[in-house]
Design a protein around this motif. Structure first.
Motif, PDB file in Angstrom:
ATOM      1  N   GLU A 191      -5.088   1.489   2.990  1.00  0.00           N
ATOM      2  CA  GLU A 191      -4.798   0.401   3.929  1.00  0.00           C
ATOM      3  C   GLU A 191      -4.838   0.895   5.355  1.00  0.00           C
ATOM      4  OE1 GLU A 191      -2.782  -2.403   6.531  1.00  0.00           O
ATOM      5  OE2 GLU A 191      -2.223  -0.337   6.185  1.00  0.00           O
ATOM      6  N   GLU A 192      -4.356   2.109   5.572  1.00  0.00           N
ATOM      7  CA  GLU A 192      -4.258   2.622   6.942  1.00  0.00           C
ATOM      8  C   GLU A 192      -5.608   2.882   7.582  1.00  0.00           C
ATOM      9  OE1 GLU A 192      -1.731   2.333   8.545  1.00  0.00           O
ATOM     10  OE2 GLU A 192      -0.004   2.432   7.216  1.00  0.00           O
TER      11      GLU A 192
ATOM     12  N   ASP B 116       6.190   2.909   5.876  1.00  0.00           N
ATOM     13  CA  ASP B 116       4.978   2.083   5.884  1.00  0.00           C
ATOM     14  C   ASP B 116       3.993   2.702   4.912  1.00  0.00           C
ATOM     15  OD1 ASP B 116       2.727   0.584   6.381  1.00  0.00           O
ATOM     16  OD2 ASP B 116       2.448   1.254   8.438  1.00  0.00           O
ATOM     17  N   ASP B 117       3.809   2.188   3.697  1.00  0.00           N
ATOM     18  CA  ASP B 117       4.382   0.945   3.266  1.00  0.00           C
ATOM     19  C   ASP B 117       5.122   1.142   1.939  1.00  0.00           C
ATOM     20  OD1 ASP B 117       4.845  -1.846   3.163  1.00  0.00           O
ATOM     21  OD2 ASP B 117       3.044  -2.139   1.988  1.00  0.00           O
TER      22      ASP B 117
ATOM     23  N   ASP C 111       3.855  -5.863   3.312  1.00  0.00           N
ATOM     24  CA  ASP C 111       3.646  -4.751   4.238  1.00  0.00           C
ATOM     25  C   ASP C 111       4.679  -4.841   5.354  1.00  0.00           C
ATOM     26  OD1 ASP C 111       2.590  -2.484   5.381  1.00  0.00           O
ATOM     27  OD2 ASP C 111       0.570  -3.298   5.668  1.00  0.00           O
ATOM     28  N   VAL C 112       4.952  -3.700   5.952  1.00  0.00           N
ATOM     29  CA  VAL C 112       5.993  -3.636   6.969  1.00  0.00           C
ATOM     30  C   VAL C 112       5.578  -4.392   8.227  1.00  0.00           C
ATOM     31  CG1 VAL C 112       6.878  -1.443   6.133  1.00  0.00           C
ATOM     32  CG2 VAL C 112       5.112  -1.464   7.919  1.00  0.00           C
TER      33      VAL C 112
ATOM     34  N   HIS D  76       0.831  -1.207   0.000  1.00  0.00           N
ATOM     35  CA  HIS D  76       0.000   0.000   0.000  1.00  0.00           C
ATOM     36  C   HIS D  76       0.866   1.258   0.000  1.00  0.00           C
ATOM     37  CE1 HIS D  76       0.307   1.131   4.351  1.00  0.00           C
ATOM     38  NE2 HIS D  76       0.485  -0.158   4.529  1.00  0.00           N
TER      39      HIS D  76
HETATM   40 MN    MN Z   1       1.331  -1.000   6.356  1.00  0.00          MN
END
Ligand code: MN
Ligand code: MN
Length: 472
Positions: free
Chosen positions: A300-301, A269-270, A343-344, A109
């Protein structure tokens, strides 16, 4: 037991995870530095999801990708992309095998936590002008005060004209700031829990203090600010209602540490995984066996909802369009596909040992971090990849010489997190989480290790280059 026998047995039976610097050779280190220089440029070019999407498209076109349109006839080796409303990007490198054999996919993302302007943002108080904000994603509010901020985004005028706003990035440009209380008067605030010390409604961006007009007038500073915005962007106050303006830290990506082994920046991120996935796809020298797909998603967040999020049908539509050209049913494609949800993950931080379970945390410089599951409170909200999928990725990474580790995100009862993995897995695509370990995740300035960035890139490339997935 002889000493030599003990050593042999230990090597044979016990896990031997090593610091990546004990594995990476000189050529690898040079390639890592080169890769990270490109990543830092990517970060500086893409501080918002829109800017990041535009930069991804620019890099893709440079690598020979062209815009896809429905019905386009594609053959193996063709490279196409689709831009979803300027905020997400999907790219495909058509493979040798038909799409009913599945695709190999990396999903990351490109949205990051930030401060969005409210729809009626502008106000004046005590002869100072401010923008009201509504934070986006999971921020620790106290971290966002008293740091220089830049403002990015678009204002769409009533007639549809798009005006791009960009303030506070270049040398010599002004920055914005959110003020905080002085310690001399902070006694009551100091006693509050951290999460309550800086309420969301105090995250107001200071815009100016110089009034216009005569002293008998009111709202003079607000008017002065609106006058500046009108002169520069041709907008009026009501235009701010159809705008997406985002305050982000006015910092550039830089090396961290005396040894320069880390990178500090806003938005790892990310974008750190997004860049790894994108770069790996663009760097494929040969036509992949299976169609290689990279999706850089938005939202995503805040839960991956919405037209540009990973739950959007935009992804299914794109793959279905590709499938339709080959007469392949989408469901057949998905059930044979593999996705690395890029993703992180949280890096173990020795400053805060209490929240981590050391045996199951990602450590800086130990390579790309696999997560069988994320989630919180007993894996809730996790897709929980099956052991077969983890075994596949282990084998793949080992064969490709990728340095990797496997971890969880914090102690079982300490909290947790989510990624887009479950939204891919819910589509009947076998999915595993993998990404770069991050220190101070979601802070205005996050830190990652260069080695982990590079190994994540190598991991993405291994996925795209795989001849087949599992035993098919
Ligand atoms: Mn993320
Ligand atoms: Mn996040």
């Amino acid at each position: 037991m002889e000493k030599s026998e003990f050593k042999e047995l230990k090597e044979q039976l016990l896990s031997t995870k090593k610091n990546g610097y004990d594995i990476l050779d000189a050529a690898g280190r040079a390639a890592m530095e080169d890769y990270c220089a490109g990543y830092k440029r990517f970060l500086d070019a893409g501080k918002t999801e829109r800017l990041c999407a535009a930069e991804a498209v620019r890099l893709a076109e440079e690598a020979g990708y062209r815009p896809y349109s429905r019905g386009m006839l594609l053959k193996a080796g063709d490279k196409v992309y689709v831009r979803n409303r300027g905020k997400a990007v999907m790219l495909a490198h058509i493979g040798e095998k038909p799409l009913d054999q599945g695709i190999q996919l990396a999903a990351a993302h490109i949205d990051s936590p930030r401060l969005d302007l409210k729809p009626n943002p502008l106000y004046e108080d005590s002869e100072l002008a401010y923008f009201k904000t509504h934070y986006y994603g999971g921020i620790r509010k106290y971290q966002w005060v008293t740091i220089p901020l830049a403002l990015h985004g678009v204002v769409i005028l009533k007639d549809g004209t798009k005006v791009t706003v960009r303030v506070g990035e270049e040398e010599g440009e002004p920055r914005l700031v959110i003020t905080d209380l002085l310690p001399h008067l902070g006694a009551a605030q100091n006693k509050k829990p951290l999460a309550e010390a800086v309420p969301g409604e105090t995250l107001n961006l200071l815009l100016g203090s110089e009034p216009v007009g005569g002293e008998e007038e009111s709202g003079r500073v607000k008017l002065a600010v609106m006058k500046l915005l009108h002169e520069k962007y041709g907008i009026v106050e009501d235009d701010l209602s159809s705008a997406e303006l985002e305050a982000v830290p006015a910092v550039k990506a830089c090396d961290i540490g005396l040894d320069r082994s880390l990178i500090g920046a806003y938005g790892h991120d990310d974008r750190v995984c997004a860049y790894a996935a994108l770069r790996a796809l663009l760097d494929l020298e040969e036509t992949p066996a299976k169609t290689a797909v990279c999706i850089l998603a938005d939202k995503e967040e805040i839960g991956s909802d919405g037209v540009t999020g990973m739950q959007s049908a935009a992804f299914d539509t794109f793959i279905e369009d590709l499938c339709a050209a080959q007469g392949a049913p989408l469901r057949a494609c998905f059930e044979k596909s593999f996705c690395l949800s890029a993703d992180v993950t949280a890096a173990y931080d020795p400053n805060f040992p209490d929240v981590f379970e050391k045996r199951n945390e990602s450590q800086l410089n130990y390579g790309v971090g696999l997560c069988k599951y994320t989630g919180a409170r007993g894996k809730s909200g996790a897709s929980d990849a099956d052991a077969e999928t983890v075994a596949y990725v282990r084998r793949l990474f080992d064969q490709a010489g990728v340095i990797w580790q496997i971890s969880e995100l914090g102690k079982v009862d300490a909290g947790g997190g989510g990624t887009v993995a479950m939204y891919m897995a819910n589509r009947n695509i076998a999915t595993l989480d993998a990404g770069v370990p991050v220190l101070s995740m979601h802070a205005p300035f996050e830190t990652v290790a260069k080695l982990d960035c590079y190994e994540t890139y190598k991991g993405m490339k291994a996925v795209f280059q795989a001849r087949s997935w599992r035993e098919d």
